[in-house]
Scaffold this motif. Structure first.
Motif, PDB file in Angstrom:
ATOM      1  N   LEU A 184       0.829  -1.211   0.000  1.00 65.40           N
ATOM      2  CA  LEU A 184       0.000   0.000   0.000  1.00 65.40           C
ATOM      3  C   LEU A 184       0.859   1.256   0.000  1.00 65.40           C
ATOM      4  N   LYS A 185       1.950   1.215   0.783  1.00 60.05           N
ATOM      5  CA  LYS A 185       2.838   2.366   0.826  1.00 60.05           C
ATOM      6  C   LYS A 185       3.433   2.643  -0.548  1.00 60.05           C
ATOM      7  N   ARG A 186       3.870   1.564  -1.229  1.00 62.20           N
ATOM      8  CA  ARG A 186       4.420   1.748  -2.572  1.00 62.20           C
ATOM      9  C   ARG A 186       3.356   2.298  -3.529  1.00 62.20           C
ATOM     10  N   ARG A 187       2.147   1.782  -3.394  1.00 58.63           N
ATOM     11  CA  ARG A 187       1.064   2.243  -4.264  1.00 58.63           C
ATOM     12  C   ARG A 187       0.750   3.714  -4.015  1.00 58.63           C
ATOM     13  N   TYR A 188       0.708   4.081  -2.732  1.00 53.33           N
ATOM     14  CA  TYR A 188       0.430   5.480  -2.414  1.00 53.33           C
ATOM     15  C   TYR A 188       1.555   6.396  -2.899  1.00 53.33           C
ATOM     16  N   ARG A 189       2.795   5.901  -2.781  1.00 52.82           N
ATOM     17  CA  ARG A 189       3.911   6.712  -3.281  1.00 52.82           C
ATOM     18  C   ARG A 189       3.803   6.906  -4.782  1.00 52.82           C
ATOM     19  N   LYS A 190       3.424   5.852  -5.501  1.00 54.10           N
ATOM     20  CA  LYS A 190       3.256   5.969  -6.953  1.00 54.10           C
ATOM     21  C   LYS A 190       2.131   6.936  -7.296  1.00 54.10           C
ATOM     22  N   GLU A 191       1.050   6.894  -6.526  1.00 53.43           N
ATOM     23  CA  GLU A 191      -0.058   7.801  -6.780  1.00 53.43           C
ATOM     24  C   GLU A 191       0.356   9.254  -6.537  1.00 53.43           C
ATOM     25  N   ARG A 192       1.131   9.465  -5.441  1.00 55.44           N
ATOM     26  CA  ARG A 192       1.596  10.825  -5.167  1.00 55.44           C
ATOM     27  C   ARG A 192       2.534  11.311  -6.261  1.00 55.44           C
ATOM     28  N   ARG A 193       3.436  10.418  -6.742  1.00 52.86           N
ATOM     29  CA  ARG A 193       4.339  10.812  -7.832  1.00 52.86           C
ATOM     30  C   ARG A 193       3.552  11.122  -9.103  1.00 52.86           C
ATOM     31  N   PHE A 194       2.547  10.279  -9.376  1.00 52.43           N
ATOM     32  CA  PHE A 194       1.745  10.505 -10.580  1.00 52.43           C
ATOM     33  C   PHE A 194       0.996  11.838 -10.490  1.00 52.43           C
ATOM     34  N   ARG A 195       0.456  12.136  -9.295  1.00 48.01           N
ATOM     35  CA  ARG A 195      -0.227  13.411  -9.098  1.00 48.01           C
ATOM     36  C   ARG A 195       0.749  14.573  -9.258  1.00 48.01           C
ATOM     37  N   LEU A 196       1.954  14.390  -8.739  1.00 49.39           N
ATOM     38  CA  LEU A 196       2.991  15.426  -8.862  1.00 49.39           C
ATOM     39  C   LEU A 196       3.375  15.641 -10.321  1.00 49.39           C
ATOM     40  N   TYR A 197       3.493  14.531 -11.070  1.00 46.79           N
ATOM     41  CA  TYR A 197       3.808  14.656 -12.500  1.00 46.79           C
ATOM     42  C   TYR A 197       2.701  15.432 -13.228  1.00 46.79           C
ATOM     43  N   GLY A 198       1.459  15.147 -12.878  1.00 46.46           N
ATOM     44  CA  GLY A 198       0.344  15.859 -13.508  1.00 46.46           C
ATOM     45  C   GLY A 198       0.373  17.343 -13.204  1.00 46.46           C
ATOM     46  N   ILE A 199       0.618  17.681 -11.930  1.00 47.18           N
ATOM     47  CA  ILE A 199       0.707  19.095 -11.550  1.00 47.18           C
ATOM     48  C   ILE A 199       1.885  19.771 -12.258  1.00 47.18           C
ATOM     49  N   LEU A 200       3.003  19.059 -12.349  1.00 45.33           N
ATOM     50  CA  LEU A 200       4.173  19.595 -13.037  1.00 45.33           C
ATOM     51  C   LEU A 200       3.886  19.828 -14.517  1.00 45.33           C
ATOM     52  N   ALA A 201       3.169  18.879 -15.144  1.00 40.53           N
ATOM     53  CA  ALA A 201       2.830  19.034 -16.562  1.00 40.53           C
ATOM     54  C   ALA A 201       1.932  20.246 -16.778  1.00 40.53           C
ATOM     55  N   ILE A 202       0.952  20.423 -15.885  1.00 39.29           N
ATOM     56  CA  ILE A 202       0.069  21.589 -15.993  1.00 39.29           C
ATOM     57  C   ILE A 202       0.867  22.877 -15.799  1.00 39.29           C
ATOM     58  N   PHE A 203       1.786  22.866 -14.843  1.00 41.10           N
ATOM     59  CA  PHE A 203       2.606  24.053 -14.590  1.00 41.10           C
ATOM     60  C   PHE A 203       3.469  24.394 -15.811  1.00 41.10           C
ATOM     61  N   ILE A 204       4.074  23.360 -16.425  1.00 44.50           N
ATOM     62  CA  ILE A 204       4.909  23.599 -17.607  1.00 44.50           C
ATOM     63  C   ILE A 204       4.060  24.152 -18.753  1.00 44.50           C
ATOM     64  N   ALA A 205       2.862  23.583 -18.933  1.00 46.94           N
ATOM     65  CA  ALA A 205       1.986  24.063 -20.006  1.00 46.94           C
ATOM     66  C   ALA A 205       1.584  25.518 -19.772  1.00 46.94           C
ATOM     67  N   LEU A 206       1.190  25.847 -18.533  1.00 48.19           N
ATOM     68  CA  LEU A 206       0.787  27.220 -18.231  1.00 48.19           C
ATOM     69  C   LEU A 206       1.971  28.186 -18.355  1.00 48.19           C
ATOM     70  N   ALA A 207       3.151  27.738 -17.902  1.00 48.74           N
ATOM     71  CA  ALA A 207       4.334  28.594 -18.011  1.00 48.74           C
ATOM     72  C   ALA A 207       4.685  28.846 -19.478  1.00 48.74           C
TER      73      ALA A 207
END
Length: 425
Positions: free
Chosen positions: A15-38
Motif C-alpha cells: 500500500l505504501k508503494r502504491r500510495y507513493r506511486k499515486e503521489r508521484r503521478f499526481r505530482l507529475y500531472g501538476i508539473l505538466a500543468i505548470f509547464i503548459a501554463l508557463a
C-alpha cells in the motif's frame, strides 16, 4: 500469528508503494500543468511585448502652406500638372519652420525622411478633393516614417535609434518636446489593407478576407458534414463499403493541411481553372480540410442521443426520417455546432493550404466580394513576420493578437453553446 503478521506487513508495504506511486503521478500531472501554463504565459508575454506597440501610431502635425509656386501647380484638377508637381516641397518647408538652420539640400532630404513616404500623396489627394485649398495654410497630420515611429516608441532602447542619424534624432527629440510628434491609438490598423510602409498598413483587408473565406467554408462544410454524419450513423448499412468510408474519414482528419492545399491547387485551379487568391477558392479548400472534423463530431453527437428517444418516436408511429429529422438531429445539434465551431477555428488559423492556392499575394484593397482578390489573417501575419523592418514585426505581433482574439471568441462560443443547449439525460 507470525504468518499473518508477515502478510499484513507485506500488504502495508504494498500500500505504501502504491500510495507513493499515486503521489508521484499526481505530482507529475501538476508539473505538466505548470509547464503548459508557463509555456503559454511565456508565449503570450512575448507576443504582447512585441505587439502592443503595433496598436500605437506616431504622427507629425504640421502647418502646411499649400503654395502653388512651391509645388509648381496652378490647377489641382489638371492631371498633367499634377504629374509634374512637387507635393513634398510644402511638407519640407513646414518642417523648416521648426529648423530654419536646415537649408542645405542634404539637410532638406534628411528632414523629408522624418515623414512617411505617402505624405506627398495625402497632399495631392487633399487638393484633388478640395482644389480651393490651394495657396491656403492647413494643419495636416502625417504618419511619421517607420524609423521615427520605432525610435519614438522605444526611446530607451539604443538598437532602435541606429537607423536615424544623430541630427535626425535631435530633430525628433525637439519635435517631441514641442508636441509636433505625438502617439495615439493606431486606427489605421483596423481601417486599411496592406501597404509597403508599416505606418499605412492595416489588417482590415485580411479580416474581411478571413470572414468571407470562413463563410464559404461554413456554407459548404456544415451541411455536407452533418448530412454525411446523419447518413452514416442512421441510414447506411453496416458493410465493408461503409467501414472503408469511416476509416478514410478518420484518416483524413489526421492528414497534414498542406495536402489539402495541394489538392485544391491540382483540382480547383489546375482542373477547373478557378482564379487564385479569392475567398471562394480558399473556403472550398478549407471546407475539405474541416469536413472530417465536423463529420466525426456530428456522429459522436448523434450517438449520444439515448435510444429511448428513437424508440418513443417510433412507438407513436413516426417514420425513420421523422425520427431522425424531428428528434435525433435537434437533440444532437449542440454537439454538432460545437464540433463545427472548433473545426472553423482550426481552419481560421491555417496558412499552409492557402499559400499553395495563391492567397499569399500582396493585397492592398479591402475585398468587396467572394470573387475579389483577398488574403487572410494567418497569411498576412506570415508576410509581415518575414519582413526585416521592425514596424512590420510589431504589426505581425499585433495581428497575432487579433487572430488569437477571434479564435478565443470562437472557442468560447462553442463552450457557451454546449452549456446552453445541451441536455442531460
Amino acid at each position: 500469528m507470525s504468518d499473518q503478521s508477515a502478510q499484513a506487513e507485506i500488504v502495508r508495504n504494498s500500500l505504501k508503494r502504491r500510495y507513493r506511486k499515486e503521489r508521484r503521478f499526481r505530482l507529475y500531472g501538476i508539473l505538466a500543468i505548470f509547464i503548459a501554463l508557463a509555456s503559454l504565459f511565456i508565449l503570450f508575454a512575448d507576443i504582447i511585448g512585441k505587439g502592443h506597440t503595433g496598436f500605437v501610431k506616431t504622427t507629425i502635425t504640421l502647418e502646411v502652406v499649400l503654395d502653388s509656386e512651391l509645388m509648381y501647380l496652378d490647377d489641382p484638377t489638371d492631371a498633367d500638372q499634377r504629374s509634374m508637381a512637387d507635393f513634398s516641397a510644402p511638407i519640407i518647408a513646414a518642417l523648416q519652420e521648426h529648423f530654419p538652420e536646415a537649408d542645405s539640400a542634404g539637410e532638406k532630404r534628411e528632414l523629408g525622411r522624418l515623414i512617411g513616404t505617402y505624405a506627398a500623396s495625402e497632399i495631392r489627394d487633399l487638393l484633388i478633393a478640395k482644389p480651393d485649398l490651394l495657396n491656403s495654410t492647413q494643419s495636416i497630420e502625417f504618419p511619421a516614417h517607420d524609423r521615427v515611429s520605432v525610435y519614438v516608441k522605444h526611446p530607451d532602447n539604443s538598437q532602435y535609434s541606429i537607423k536615424l542619424s544623430e541630427q535626425q534624432q535631435r530633430w525628433v527629440d525637439e519635435l517631441l518636446e514641442k508636441g509636433v510628434i505625438d502617439t495615439s491609438f493606431n486606427d489605421v490598423l483596423f481601417s486599411r489593407g496592406d501597404s509597403r510602409e508599416p505606418a499605412n498598413a492595416g489588417v482590415l483587408g485580411a479580416i474581411v478576407g478571413s470572414l468571407l473565406t470562413m463563410l464559404v467554408t461554413l456554407a459548404i462544410a456544415f451541411p455536407v458534414g452533418v448530412a454525411a454524419a446523419v447518413y452514416l450513423e442512421e441510414f447506411a448499412p453496416q458493410n465493408k463499403i461503409t467501414d472503408f468510408i469511416e476509416v478514410n474519414i478518420n484518416n483524413l482528419a489526421a492528414v497534414p493541411s498542406i495536402i489539402f492545399g495541394l489538392l485544391g491547387l491540382a483540382v480547383f485551379i489546375g482542373l477547373f481553372g478557378m482564379p487564385r487568391s479569392v475567398p471562394v477558392l480558399g473556403g472550398m479548400v478549407l471546407a475539405l480540410m474541416t469536413l472530417p472534423t465536423i463529420i466525426i463530431s456530428s456522429r459522436a453527437a448523434i450517438k449520444s442521443v439515448p435510444p429511448s428517444i428513437r424508440e418513443a418516436a417510433e412507438g407513436i408511429g413516426a417514420s425513420k426520417m421523422q425520427v431522425v429529422l424531428h428528434h435525433v438531429v435537434p437533440l444532437a445539434m449542440p454537439g454538432m455546432l460545437t464540433g463545427s465551431i472548433i473545426g472553423m477555428a482550426q481552419a481560421l488559423g491555417e496558412t499552409a493550404p492557402l499559400l499553395l492556392i495563391g492567397m499569399v499575394a500582396f493585397i492592398v484593397d479591402v475585398p468587396g466580394g467572394f470573387l475579389d482578390s483577398a488574403t487572410v489573417l494567418p497569411v498576412q501575419i506570415y508576410l509581415w513576420a518575414s519582413s526585416s523592418e521592425q514596424g512590420f514585426v510589431e504589426l505581425a505581433s499585433a495581428a497575432i493578437m487579433v487572430l488569437l482574439t477571434f479564435m478565443i471568441i470562437m472557442n468560447a462560443l462553442a463552450i457557451w453553446l454546449r452549456k446552453r443547449l445541451e441536455r442531460r439525460w
